[in-house]
Design a protein around this motif. Sequence first.
Motif, PDB file in Angstrom:
ATOM      1  N   CYS A  60       6.454  42.270  53.329  1.00  0.00           N
ATOM      2  CA  CYS A  60       6.619  43.279  52.207  1.00  0.00           C
ATOM      3  C   CYS A  60       5.748  42.798  50.924  1.00  0.00           C
ATOM      4  CB  CYS A  60       7.993  43.749  51.900  1.00  0.00           C
ATOM      5  SG  CYS A  60       8.008  45.187  50.709  1.00  0.00           S
ATOM      6  N   VAL A  61       4.905  43.638  50.282  1.00  0.00           N
ATOM      7  CA  VAL A  61       4.190  43.382  49.077  1.00  0.00           C
ATOM      8  C   VAL A  61       4.372  44.288  48.108  1.00  0.00           C
ATOM      9  CG1 VAL A  61       2.330  42.033  50.273  1.00  0.00           C
ATOM     10  CG2 VAL A  61       2.015  44.345  49.791  1.00  0.00           C
ATOM     11  N   ASP A  78       4.623  42.757  44.681  1.00  0.00           N
ATOM     12  CA  ASP A  78       4.479  41.249  44.692  1.00  0.00           C
ATOM     13  C   ASP A  78       3.653  40.652  45.886  1.00  0.00           C
ATOM     14  OD1 ASP A  78       4.425  38.258  44.406  1.00  0.00           O
ATOM     15  OD2 ASP A  78       6.383  37.971  44.451  1.00  0.00           O
ATOM     16  N   VAL A  79       2.222  40.436  45.393  1.00  0.00           N
ATOM     17  CA  VAL A  79       1.133  40.022  46.519  1.00  0.00           C
ATOM     18  C   VAL A  79       0.968  38.546  46.529  1.00  0.00           C
ATOM     19  CG1 VAL A  79       0.064  42.223  46.244  1.00  0.00           C
ATOM     20  CG2 VAL A  79      -0.851  40.249  44.842  1.00  0.00           C
ATOM     21  N   THR A  80       2.015  37.733  46.080  1.00  0.00           N
ATOM     22  CA  THR A  80       1.764  36.407  45.857  1.00  0.00           C
ATOM     23  C   THR A  80       1.601  35.874  47.166  1.00  0.00           C
ATOM     24  OG1 THR A  80       2.836  36.268  43.829  1.00  0.00           O
ATOM     25  CG2 THR A  80       2.995  34.267  45.082  1.00  0.00           C
ATOM     26  N   THR A  87      -6.607  38.598  42.378  1.00  0.00           N
ATOM     27  CA  THR A  87      -5.677  38.716  41.240  1.00  0.00           C
ATOM     28  C   THR A  87      -4.327  38.973  41.594  1.00  0.00           C
ATOM     29  OG1 THR A  87      -7.496  39.473  39.965  1.00  0.00           O
ATOM     30  CG2 THR A  87      -5.403  39.875  38.745  1.00  0.00           C
ATOM     31  N   VAL A  88      -3.432  38.166  41.170  1.00  0.00           N
ATOM     32  CA  VAL A  88      -2.099  38.108  41.306  1.00  0.00           C
ATOM     33  C   VAL A  88      -1.222  37.949  40.175  1.00  0.00           C
ATOM     34  CG1 VAL A  88       0.028  36.896  42.830  1.00  0.00           C
ATOM     35  CG2 VAL A  88      -2.269  36.739  43.351  1.00  0.00           C
ATOM     36  N   HIS A  89      -0.431  39.105  39.874  1.00  0.00           N
ATOM     37  CA  HIS A  89       0.434  39.196  38.603  1.00  0.00           C
ATOM     38  C   HIS A  89       1.923  38.754  38.826  1.00  0.00           C
ATOM     39  CE1 HIS A  89      -2.795  41.477  36.934  1.00  0.00           C
ATOM     40  NE2 HIS A  89      -2.297  41.028  35.707  1.00  0.00           N
ATOM     41  N   GLY A  90       2.339  38.032  40.001  1.00  0.00           N
ATOM     42  CA  GLY A  90       3.526  37.720  40.557  1.00  0.00           C
ATOM     43  C   GLY A  90       4.427  38.872  40.756  1.00  0.00           C
ATOM     44  N   THR A  91       5.696  38.918  40.638  1.00  0.00           N
ATOM     45  CA  THR A  91       6.653  39.902  41.005  1.00  0.00           C
ATOM     46  C   THR A  91       6.814  40.637  39.557  1.00  0.00           C
ATOM     47  OG1 THR A  91       7.893  38.544  42.493  1.00  0.00           O
ATOM     48  CG2 THR A  91       8.938  40.555  41.778  1.00  0.00           C
ATOM     49  N   ASP A 146      -7.383  43.763  41.044  1.00  0.00           N
ATOM     50  CA  ASP A 146      -8.487  43.947  41.764  1.00  0.00           C
ATOM     51  C   ASP A 146      -8.046  43.760  43.145  1.00  0.00           C
ATOM     52  OD1 ASP A 146      -8.438  41.459  41.860  1.00  0.00           O
ATOM     53  OD2 ASP A 146     -10.242  41.120  40.763  1.00  0.00           O
ATOM     54  N   ALA A 147      -8.898  44.125  43.992  1.00  0.00           N
ATOM     55  CA  ALA A 147      -8.438  43.718  45.522  1.00  0.00           C
ATOM     56  C   ALA A 147      -7.420  44.104  46.144  1.00  0.00           C
ATOM     57  CB  ALA A 147      -8.853  42.089  45.713  1.00  0.00           C
ATOM     58  N   PHE A 148      -6.455  43.123  46.681  1.00  0.00           N
ATOM     59  CA  PHE A 148      -5.346  43.617  47.243  1.00  0.00           C
ATOM     60  C   PHE A 148      -4.154  44.017  46.590  1.00  0.00           C
ATOM     61  CE2 PHE A 148      -1.393  42.899  49.816  1.00  0.00           C
ATOM     62  CZ  PHE A 148      -1.874  43.625  50.828  1.00  0.00           C
ATOM     63  N   GLU A 149      -3.991  43.491  45.253  1.00  0.00           N
ATOM     64  CA  GLU A 149      -3.125  44.035  44.335  1.00  0.00           C
ATOM     65  C   GLU A 149      -3.341  45.506  43.835  1.00  0.00           C
ATOM     66  OE1 GLU A 149      -0.668  41.377  41.257  1.00  0.00           O
ATOM     67  OE2 GLU A 149      -2.459  42.151  40.155  1.00  0.00           O
ATOM     68  N   ALA A 150      -4.490  45.836  43.753  1.00  0.00           N
ATOM     69  CA  ALA A 150      -5.041  47.084  43.279  1.00  0.00           C
ATOM     70  C   ALA A 150      -4.696  48.052  44.396  1.00  0.00           C
ATOM     71  CB  ALA A 150      -6.452  47.187  43.129  1.00  0.00           C
TER      72      ALA A 150
END
Length: 182
Positions: A60-61, A78-80, A87-91, A146-150
């Motif tokens: 789960c992201v 959270d895509v960590t 780009t990953v901003h954590g939880t 961007d990318a997956f987090e977006a």
Amino acid sequence: MTGLGDWTPQALAVPGEVRPVVCAPEPVLSRAGAEVDPNSAETVRLAADLVATMRVAPGCVGLAAPQIGVAAQVFAVDVTGHPKAVTVHGTFVLCNARVVEATRWKAGREGCMSVPDLTGDVKRASRLVVEGELPGAGRTVRLVTDAFEARALQHEIDHCAGLLFLDRVAGAHAIHQRKVYL
């Protein structure tokens, strides 16, 4: 408005409770959630519950309040560690989030805990600017990603608006049976 800074779910100082995830066609999933007061004790508890529930679900992201039966504009992401994340901003948890800018549209496969048997091809922006409020922090943030987090952010914002990824697919040809690995 700033980035997430030093805000973390632990800053909430509220233990989260794991809550059951509802599945389509549950009515709460198809109606827009209400805006919330990000500093209310109820919203802070909801934020902690979203993070706790997301953490116990393998893969789960992201998780939005409607997915745990609450018609509110609150979600956790959270895509960590995800291989498609750049780009990953954590939880983090956002309240009353809105897309400010969306560019570089690309199709990609999505799944959802509330639609457990299906995946779908959805066209989403791969560069995104979102504004929202941090629960319990008393401030609005602007998140550039961007990318997956977006993709994850757009998916969760859609949940808060009463939309599932199935509402975004181009047609039946873009819906797939989820593969089960034994």
